[in-house]
Design a protein around this motif. Structure first.
Motif: not given
Ligand SMILES: Nc1ncnc2c1ncn2[C@@H]1O[C@H](COP(=O)(O)OP(=O)(O)OP(=O)(O)O)[C@@H](O)[C@H]1O
Ligand SMILES: CC(C)(CO)[C@@H](O)C(=O)NCCC(=O)O
Length: 413
Positions: A148-161
């Motif tokens: 889930g973390a890898n998916f979000l980090l790669k697929a969702v723009h502006e996921e991590a901050f």
């Protein structure tokens, strides 16, 4: 039940949502159940594409089928595990239980399989079978958190901050420079996972002092009825009323020789020893603030120590304890920054609470179910006229509201 802005209404037509919803996945944790599903906007949004779209593909398949582009939304919902019937009712009302896959190679078994992770996938399997007629296909919790973390980090723009001095700064993720990192999932308890690649990880540590501790102790000490109430209280509180500071011990002075300012907490809740007060004499807001600070600080420190063990510079924090809450993120960031002397960074995720559920969702692909629709989440943004405008986007200010949905496009075969 916390339905919020789901973007769908409970469907009164028993066949209606069957056509539109594909693949629901569940993460049934010690405190909360997380549910994600994808819904198509409408038939007319299907477009043919000759090739898979990008090099950044997440769920790369080896075949060369023709792919179709579907527009739709990922929906997120959460329920208290202690009120699991609300979740069952929600699934039933929205006909989500028809969205799973059928058993492989067994035409006599028409039960739907729904991917599920978390301890509750084991504990409540019989309940789901009995009430909804579905089989929970169990996926390992750690596998799902990482996926889930890898998916979000790669697929969702502006996921991590990052969250520093009240300022949110989004991180541009370079897919070639994502690993290794430390994933710290703060749920009821806390898991710390060193992630080295897709499905390459090791759970290196954990602590039983986590979100469940904050909510459990907080409920007992303040009589708050909901987690959000307890969190809200902490806004108005002053932890110095209860915490013993270095200055309290050193007569208002810093202990500069070892780098401690007078304002540093020497002992969480330490003032309660000598104040000669009873619980009722303390304000619930001060208790809430001290507790939140104690737990966030402790998790930040243990996370840093584990990052140090393996030379990791980036620590991503997930789990529903964080709730995008400013004081929590600030405390964790300060702890990581303080202990690492600025070497390591605390990073937060917009979909913090849904790592496990999204990991379970993407595992449909991993197990190669024949009728799986979602083949690939289109790499999103920056959106331009030339790239056809494939995108995933969340809310404009970058904050995920409760039970929001993310519009997106997916490739299906
Ligand atoms: N509405 C809420 N109700 C209860 N707890 C909440 C709520 N919102 C946030 N929390 C916090 O989130 C924590 C649960 O987080 P999460 O859902 O990530 O973990 P979990 O999957 O239930 O736990 P575990 O992974 O340890 O089994 C709670 O312990 C609490 O601190
Ligand atoms: C037991 C799990 C993995 C269940 O999600 C979680 O609550 C956790 O990581 N607890 C901490 C356990 C420990 O390592 O001390």
């Amino acid at each position: 039940m916390d339905l919020g802005n789901l973007g769908i209404q409970p469907n009164s037509d028993p066949n209606g949502s069957k056509d539109h919803v594909s693949h629901m996945a569940l993460d049934i944790g010690g405190t909360l159940i997380k549910l994600v599903y994808f819904s198509r906007n409408c038939e007319c949004s299907v477009e043919d594409k000759e090739d898979k779209p990008s090099n950044d593909s997440l769920l790369v398949s080896n075949d060369h089928k023709k792919f179709q582009l579907l527009k739709g939304s990922f929906h997120f919902a959460k329920f208290e595990t202690s009120k699991i019937n609300d979740c069952l009712e929600f699934i039933q009302c929205n006909q989500l239980h028809f969205s799973g896959c059928k058993h492989h190679g067994d035409p006599t078994n028409d039960k739907c399989i729904i991917k599920a992770t978390g301890g509750g996938a084991h504990k409540y399997g019989d309940l789901f079978k009995e009430k909804l007629g579905i089989c929970l296909d169990k996926e390992d919790e750690m596998d799902c958190l990482v996926a889930g973390a890898n998916f979000l980090l790669k697929a969702v723009h502006e996921e991590a901050f990052t969250y520093i001095n009240g300022q949110k700064e989004f991180l541009q993720i370079d897919h070639d420079d994502l690993y290794p990192y430390l994933l710290v999932n703060i749920g009821s308890g806390v898991s710390m996972i060193k992630v080295d690649g897709d499905s390459k990880f090791e759970r290196v540590s954990g602590t039983n002092v986590g979100g469940g501790t904050f909510w459990g102790l907080g409920r007992l000490l303040t009589k708050c009825k909901t987690f959000d109430e307890l969190l809200e209280l902490s806004h108005q509180g002053n932890n110095r009323v209860i915490d013993m500071l270095v200055g309290d011990i050193y007569g208002g002075m810093d202990y500069a020789k070892i780098g401690l300012s007078s304002m540093t907490i020497a002992s969480s809740f330490g003032k309660a020893i000598s104040d000669n007060k009873e619980l009722e004499d303390y304000k619930p807001e001060d208790i809430s603030r001290s507790l939140l600070r104690m737990i966030s600080n402790n998790i930040g420190q243990i996370s840093y120590l584990n990052a140090l063990r393996f030379g990791l510079k980036r620590i991503f924090f997930g789990g529903f304890f964080i709730r995008g809450h400013a004081y929590t993120m600030d405390t964790i960031s300060v702890a990581v920054n303080f202990w690492s002397k600025g070497e390591a960074k605390a990073l937060f995720l917009r979909h913090e609470g849904f790592l496990g559920a999204l990991g379970a969702f993407v595992s449909y692909e991993k197990h190669g179910f024949d009728d799986l629709m979602v083949r690939q989440l289109v790499h999103q943004s920056p959106v331009s006229a030339q790239d056809g405008g494939y995108k995933i986007h969340g809310s404009q200010n970058g904050e995920l509201k409760d039970n929001e949905s993310i519009e997106c496009s997916v490739y299906v075969s």
